[in-house]
Design a protein around this motif. Sequence first.
Motif, mmCIF file in Angstrom:
data_model
loop_
_atom_site.group_PDB
_atom_site.id
_atom_site.type_symbol
_atom_site.label_atom_id
_atom_site.label_comp_id
_atom_site.label_asym_id
_atom_site.label_seq_id
_atom_site.Cartn_x
_atom_site.Cartn_y
_atom_site.Cartn_z
ATOM 1 N N LYS A 1 0.888 -1.298 -0.030
ATOM 2 C CA LYS A 1 0.017 -0.102 0.033
ATOM 3 C C LYS A 1 0.728 1.216 -0.074
ATOM 4 N N GLY A 2 0.413 2.347 -0.702
ATOM 5 C CA GLY A 2 1.139 3.464 -0.715
ATOM 6 C C GLY A 2 2.330 3.367 -1.711
ATOM 7 N N LEU A 3 2.612 2.488 -2.292
ATOM 8 C CA LEU A 3 3.728 2.248 -3.285
ATOM 9 C C LEU A 3 2.894 2.222 -4.959
ATOM 10 N N TYR A 4 3.726 3.159 -5.786
ATOM 11 C CA TYR A 4 3.158 3.379 -7.036
ATOM 12 C C TYR A 4 4.430 3.411 -7.976
ATOM 13 N N HIS A 5 4.180 2.782 -9.226
ATOM 14 C CA HIS A 5 4.836 2.916 -10.659
ATOM 15 C C HIS A 5 4.773 4.102 -11.117
ATOM 16 N N CYS A 6 5.591 4.978 -11.633
ATOM 17 C CA CYS A 6 5.325 5.646 -12.815
ATOM 18 C C CYS A 6 6.366 5.979 -13.859
ATOM 19 N N GLY A 7 7.245 4.865 -13.867
ATOM 20 C CA GLY A 7 8.116 5.054 -15.082
ATOM 21 C C GLY A 7 8.061 4.182 -16.173
ATOM 22 N N SER A 8 8.969 3.906 -17.056
ATOM 23 C CA SER A 8 8.618 3.042 -18.393
ATOM 24 C C SER A 8 8.545 1.601 -18.069
ATOM 25 N N GLY A 9 8.860 1.172 -16.865
ATOM 26 C CA GLY A 9 8.251 -0.083 -16.682
ATOM 27 C C GLY A 9 6.929 -0.414 -16.264
ATOM 28 N N ALA A 10 6.090 0.702 -16.243
ATOM 29 C CA ALA A 10 4.684 0.656 -16.423
ATOM 30 C C ALA A 10 4.103 0.742 -17.741
ATOM 31 N N HIS A 11 2.836 0.568 -17.978
ATOM 32 C CA HIS A 11 2.023 1.003 -19.283
ATOM 33 C C HIS A 11 2.298 2.403 -19.581
ATOM 34 N N PRO A 12 2.345 2.697 -20.707
ATOM 35 C CA PRO A 12 2.746 2.044 -21.892
ATOM 36 C C PRO A 12 3.806 1.639 -22.541
ATOM 37 N N GLY A 13 4.918 1.739 -21.355
ATOM 38 C CA GLY A 13 6.155 1.242 -21.883
ATOM 39 C C GLY A 13 7.316 2.334 -22.211
ATOM 40 N N GLY A 14 8.352 2.342 -22.824
ATOM 41 C CA GLY A 14 9.484 3.044 -23.069
ATOM 42 C C GLY A 14 9.202 4.182 -23.975
#
Length: 535
Positions: free
Chosen positions: A497-510
Amino acid sequence: MSETDVVIIGAGHNGLTCAAYLAMAGLRVRIVERRKVVGGAAVTEEFHPGFRNSAAAYTVSLLNPRVIGDLRLAEHGLRVVERRAQNFLPSPDGSFLLTGEGRTQASIAALNRQDAQAFDDFSRELEAIADVVRQFVLRAPPNLVAGFGSGAIREAINALGAGNILRHLTLEQSRALLDLFTRPAGEMLDERFDNDLVKALFGFDAIVGNYASPYAAGSAYVMLHHAFGEVNGKKGVWGHAIGGMGAISEAMARAAGSHGVTIDTDAEVREVIVAGNRAVGVVLRNGTTIKADYVVSGINPTLLYTSLLAPEALPAEFLSRIRRWRNGSGTFRINVALSELPSFTALPGPGDHLSSGIIIAPSLAYMDRAFHDARSFGWSREPVVELLIPSTLDDSLAPPGQHVASLFCQHVAPHLPAGRSWDEAREEVADLMIATVDRSAPGFAASVLGRRILSPLDLEREFALTGGDIFHGALTLNQLFSARPMLGYADYRGPLKGLYHCGSGAHPGGGVTGAPGHNAARVILRDHRALFKTG
């Protein structure tokens, strides 16, 4: 009381984008960046006295128009210009292909008249599918969740929305979409075209940043991924940011700062703080502790979960799978300072072709051999090289009468065989890459005044690109859309909880898109408002 509402790990362009959106919504945001400058891989640096260039990321097309508009990047100094020609592909036999507005048809027809008609048909097909893909770029993909509850209901609604987008495709377009997500690009191109250079034009997009043959399953999607960009409202066009790619990051930093975002550079994260099942802040390498309600990661998922979190803090199955996240885009970057412009045997002298992406890879067979050679030897002895000379569009990068060029080279192994280090091989491989260009443009090697080399290992050390992967993870079918970075975690939320991804390792990618940062901010704000309303 938290020190800040949000702490973001990494001041790459996605971290900056996410921060700006969150701050515009009223949250207190602090970014911590390992390097001394913002931008991650999208930076402009002097690499030889008087010569500056984009250090890693090097060209503009995928930067999302909504992000540009919402962050008012033009008002913060960003200016993007189109290439005068789009792509130039010289062949050893003296023929060439030159594409761009008003050029492409005639150039293809000179090579093969049937391919000129097939090009129009294929381009329309690709553009129709790209239009569909664009609708998915700024929305979270449907996320697979276990059980039945509010999360399952939310994802069912999301899936219905995704289905509604696809519903407007014709049956033939649906077939084309399936092909583009699953088939080898090489097979599709062989079915449609006869001329090698025409195939290579599309085939390069299938292997750039993709350590694979153009005949590998799924390579057609990488080709599509590079087709949904635009510059200044023109779809499928590539351009240059005046001042280099760092101008994008600097404009984003100014946009974020104007809304109160604090950016700390030279501030490497040592660990993410976990209390119970929740991320509650970070500890920097210098011992500084930053408490936050939300921790957002803009770095590669492998780096986040294997280096910054204790194994016992994560679900065992999640950790086992993320350790198998495939990294390694097979790329090698060189920036060179030039005493003069190159002259190509196939098209001598100056001209608009020198402002384009110059692709040294005359056929799909050449690209296929390059990959297999790299797999067995460590690098291709006849490599694929894209040469860009941004100083033809931007005279701020080099002294008068001189130029800078980027060499973006495929294929090299992320890790060399037999335990050999890239530190041992980098100079030899850089010589090979420059010699490869010199064969098409005699005198190029002699014009090189200075160079900066970035092997896969250099890319990892300098920019934290694990395995030198420019996309923060391969764009393979098992690492795309609802599986990026993993089934069950495609909604930008991590396993804590409280941890999120905002980089290119998340959709839609690089790519330099800003889309993961935009999408993550929307999810964080949704969660924040839900907590606020119930609090």
